[in-house]
Design a protein around this motif. Structure first.
Motif, mmCIF file in Angstrom:
data_model
loop_
_atom_site.group_PDB
_atom_site.id
_atom_site.type_symbol
_atom_site.label_atom_id
_atom_site.label_comp_id
_atom_site.label_asym_id
_atom_site.label_seq_id
_atom_site.Cartn_x
_atom_site.Cartn_y
_atom_site.Cartn_z
ATOM 1 N N VAL A 24 -3.071 -8.806 -1.141
ATOM 2 C CA VAL A 24 -3.200 -8.415 -2.547
ATOM 3 C C VAL A 24 -3.584 -9.634 -3.389
ATOM 4 C CG1 VAL A 24 -2.023 -7.398 -4.534
ATOM 5 C CG2 VAL A 24 -1.539 -6.535 -2.239
ATOM 6 N N GLY A 25 -3.029 -10.797 -3.040
ATOM 7 C CA GLY A 25 -3.373 -12.024 -3.751
ATOM 8 C C GLY A 25 -4.831 -12.408 -3.570
ATOM 9 N N GLU A 26 -5.344 -12.236 -2.364
ATOM 10 C CA GLU A 26 -6.759 -12.542 -2.107
ATOM 11 C C GLU A 26 -7.670 -11.654 -2.949
ATOM 12 O OE1 GLU A 26 -6.907 -11.917 2.053
ATOM 13 O OE2 GLU A 26 -5.792 -13.757 2.529
ATOM 14 N N ARG A 27 -7.321 -10.389 -3.057
ATOM 15 C CA ARG A 27 -8.117 -9.474 -3.881
ATOM 16 C C ARG A 27 -8.046 -9.868 -5.355
ATOM 17 N NH1 ARG A 27 -10.162 -4.965 -1.332
ATOM 18 N NH2 ARG A 27 -10.381 -5.520 0.852
ATOM 19 N N ARG A 28 -6.867 -10.284 -5.774
ATOM 20 C CA ARG A 28 -6.726 -10.702 -7.172
ATOM 21 C C ARG A 28 -7.573 -11.939 -7.453
ATOM 22 N NH1 ARG A 28 -1.009 -11.225 -10.439
ATOM 23 N NH2 ARG A 28 -1.738 -12.410 -12.222
ATOM 24 N N GLU A 29 -7.574 -12.873 -6.521
ATOM 25 C CA GLU A 29 -8.393 -14.068 -6.683
ATOM 26 C C GLU A 29 -9.876 -13.720 -6.748
ATOM 27 O OE1 GLU A 29 -7.306 -16.462 -3.377
ATOM 28 O OE2 GLU A 29 -5.252 -16.809 -4.092
ATOM 29 N N GLY A 30 -10.255 -12.614 -6.119
ATOM 30 C CA GLY A 30 -11.637 -12.165 -6.137
ATOM 31 C C GLY A 30 -11.974 -11.272 -7.321
ATOM 32 N N GLY A 31 -11.020 -11.126 -8.247
ATOM 33 C CA GLY A 31 -11.272 -10.346 -9.452
ATOM 34 C C GLY A 31 -10.849 -8.898 -9.379
ATOM 35 N N ILE A 32 -10.193 -8.505 -8.289
ATOM 36 C CA ILE A 32 -9.705 -7.129 -8.143
ATOM 37 C C ILE A 32 -8.205 -7.134 -8.371
ATOM 38 C CG2 ILE A 32 -9.504 -5.156 -6.591
ATOM 39 C CD1 ILE A 32 -11.957 -6.227 -5.103
ATOM 40 N N ASP A 33 -7.760 -6.516 -9.450
ATOM 41 C CA ASP A 33 -6.358 -6.616 -9.860
ATOM 42 C C ASP A 33 -5.397 -5.846 -8.977
ATOM 43 O OD1 ASP A 33 -6.958 -8.306 -11.949
ATOM 44 O OD2 ASP A 33 -7.185 -6.683 -13.414
ATOM 45 N N SER A 34 -5.857 -4.781 -8.333
ATOM 46 C CA SER A 34 -4.956 -3.979 -7.516
ATOM 47 C C SER A 34 -5.700 -3.415 -6.308
ATOM 48 C CB SER A 34 -4.350 -2.836 -8.331
ATOM 49 O OG SER A 34 -5.355 -1.918 -8.727
ATOM 50 N N VAL A 35 -4.924 -3.008 -5.306
ATOM 51 C CA VAL A 35 -5.498 -2.334 -4.139
ATOM 52 C C VAL A 35 -4.791 -1.002 -3.980
ATOM 53 C CG1 VAL A 35 -6.039 -4.515 -3.005
ATOM 54 C CG2 VAL A 35 -3.868 -3.392 -2.521
ATOM 55 N N THR A 36 -5.468 -0.052 -3.388
ATOM 56 C CA THR A 36 -4.843 1.247 -3.180
ATOM 57 C C THR A 36 -3.930 1.181 -1.963
ATOM 58 O OG1 THR A 36 -6.565 2.112 -1.723
ATOM 59 C CG2 THR A 36 -6.888 2.375 -4.115
ATOM 60 N N LEU A 37 -2.955 2.060 -1.958
ATOM 61 C CA LEU A 37 -2.046 2.144 -0.816
ATOM 62 C C LEU A 37 -2.828 2.468 0.447
ATOM 63 C CD1 LEU A 37 0.772 2.288 0.435
ATOM 64 C CD2 LEU A 37 0.948 4.641 -0.405
ATOM 65 N N ASP A 38 -3.795 3.370 0.344
ATOM 66 C CA ASP A 38 -4.597 3.751 1.506
ATOM 67 C C ASP A 38 -5.377 2.561 2.057
ATOM 68 O OD1 ASP A 38 -3.669 6.299 1.252
ATOM 69 O OD2 ASP A 38 -5.441 7.084 0.234
ATOM 70 N N GLU A 39 -5.982 1.779 1.170
ATOM 71 C CA GLU A 39 -6.741 0.617 1.603
ATOM 72 C C GLU A 39 -5.832 -0.400 2.281
ATOM 73 O OE1 GLU A 39 -9.595 -2.921 -0.275
ATOM 74 O OE2 GLU A 39 -8.403 -1.648 -1.615
ATOM 75 N N LEU A 40 -4.667 -0.618 1.685
ATOM 76 C CA LEU A 40 -3.727 -1.575 2.236
ATOM 77 C C LEU A 40 -3.265 -1.141 3.624
ATOM 78 C CD1 LEU A 40 -2.117 -4.152 1.725
ATOM 79 C CD2 LEU A 40 -0.371 -2.765 0.592
ATOM 80 N N ALA A 41 -2.938 0.127 3.779
ATOM 81 C CA ALA A 41 -2.490 0.638 5.077
ATOM 82 C C ALA A 41 -3.574 0.482 6.137
ATOM 83 C CB ALA A 41 -2.089 2.105 4.946
ATOM 84 N N ARG A 42 -4.798 0.791 5.786
ATOM 85 C CA ARG A 42 -5.905 0.707 6.747
ATOM 86 C C ARG A 42 -6.197 -0.755 7.122
ATOM 87 N NH1 ARG A 42 -8.826 4.557 8.585
ATOM 88 N NH2 ARG A 42 -8.075 6.001 6.977
ATOM 89 N N GLU A 43 -6.189 -1.636 6.140
ATOM 90 C CA GLU A 43 -6.471 -3.041 6.401
ATOM 91 C C GLU A 43 -5.391 -3.668 7.287
ATOM 92 O OE1 GLU A 43 -8.953 -5.037 5.767
ATOM 93 O OE2 GLU A 43 -10.174 -3.592 4.655
ATOM 94 N N LEU A 44 -4.142 -3.355 7.014
ATOM 95 C CA LEU A 44 -3.052 -3.913 7.809
ATOM 96 C C LEU A 44 -3.088 -3.380 9.238
ATOM 97 C CD1 LEU A 44 -0.075 -3.849 5.296
ATOM 98 C CD2 LEU A 44 -1.257 -5.859 6.170
ATOM 99 N N ALA A 45 -3.347 -2.086 9.380
ATOM 100 C CA ALA A 45 -3.428 -1.492 10.715
ATOM 101 C C ALA A 45 -4.547 -2.145 11.516
ATOM 102 C CB ALA A 45 -3.657 0.013 10.605
ATOM 103 N N ALA A 46 -5.678 -2.395 10.872
ATOM 104 C CA ALA A 46 -6.817 -3.019 11.551
ATOM 105 C C ALA A 46 -6.520 -4.466 11.919
ATOM 106 C CB ALA A 46 -8.050 -2.949 10.647
ATOM 107 N N GLU A 47 -5.948 -5.208 10.975
ATOM 108 C CA GLU A 47 -5.662 -6.624 11.214
ATOM 109 C C GLU A 47 -4.674 -6.813 12.341
ATOM 110 O OE1 GLU A 47 -3.112 -9.539 8.661
ATOM 111 O OE2 GLU A 47 -5.137 -9.553 7.834
#
Length: 223
Positions: free
Chosen positions: A32-55
């Protein structure tokens, strides 16, 4: 600082360290911090779940199966996000399904990212050990000592700081706190006494003066 304020502050620090004992939760904050540094203030729960599962599986997000996604999403909803939210480390808008970092950061992204990128240190054990006031006080006392301290002397110093009985502190140090700190690689216990044994905390991660109200919990931040 009043006794009530001091107790509340220590509970808050306990909660913070307890929330980040898991690498997965630290990775959530880092993502979430990386996205904020890139100018994106928030991430969706769905995106977070998918990214973590992939990583965690070392695969692209597009290859994550429905079952893998649902497993991670369920853990986020029922375990990870509530702990981080209760510790004040992130904001979770359930209605919008969005996760973001609070404006008043206790842990900045660069700091927490160090603990997810370095595999030479057991950060889970370190943060678990730090999620206790007496252990934090013991570390601060040892860090300021010029020579090894006996358990009796250390117990006396810790007891004076936390306002507890010396005998009780000595017992818990011997049977609970020093074994936990030693297992985390933060102290050594030998014939000459107890010594502060780790320099990771001085590497821009955690300030060992966190027991002092006027000093930061984490380098560069305040609580």
């Amino acid at each position: 600082m009043s006794q009530t304020d001091s107790a509340a502050r220590n509970l808050s620090i306990d909660s913070t360290f307890n929330a980040i004992t898991s690498r997965r939760r630290r990775r959530i904050l880092a993502f979430v911090g990386e996205r904020r540094e890139g100018g994106i203030d928030s991430v969706t729960l769905d995106e977070l779940a998918r990214e973590l599962a992939a990583e965690e599986r070392g695969r692209p997000a597009a290859s994550v199966t429905t079952d893998e996604y649902e497993e991670r999403r369920t853990a986020l909803v029922h375990v990870e996000l509530p702990l981080l939210e209760d510790a004040g480390l992130l904001a979770w808008d359930r209605e919008a399904g969005a996760v973001s970092l609070p404006d008043d950061l206790v842990l900045d992204g660069a700091t927490i990212r160090k603990t997810t990128e370095r595999n030479d240190t057991n950060w889970d054990a370190i943060f678990e050990a730090l999620a206790n006031e007496r252990r934090r006080v013991a570390l601060a006392v040892l860090d300021g000592a010029s020579e090894p301290l006996s358990v009796a002397v250390l117990a006396s110093e810790v007891a004076a700081e936390v306002g507890a009985g010396e005998a009780d502190v000595r017992t818990t140090l011997t049977h609970q706190h020093l074994p936990a700190l030693e297992a985390a690689g933060l102290v050594t216990v030998g014939e000459k006494g107890v010594m502060y044994a780790d320099d990771h905390l001085e590497d821009g991660i955690v300030d060992t003066d966190f027991i002092t109200p006027s000093r930061p919990l984490v380098a560069g931040t305040s609580l």
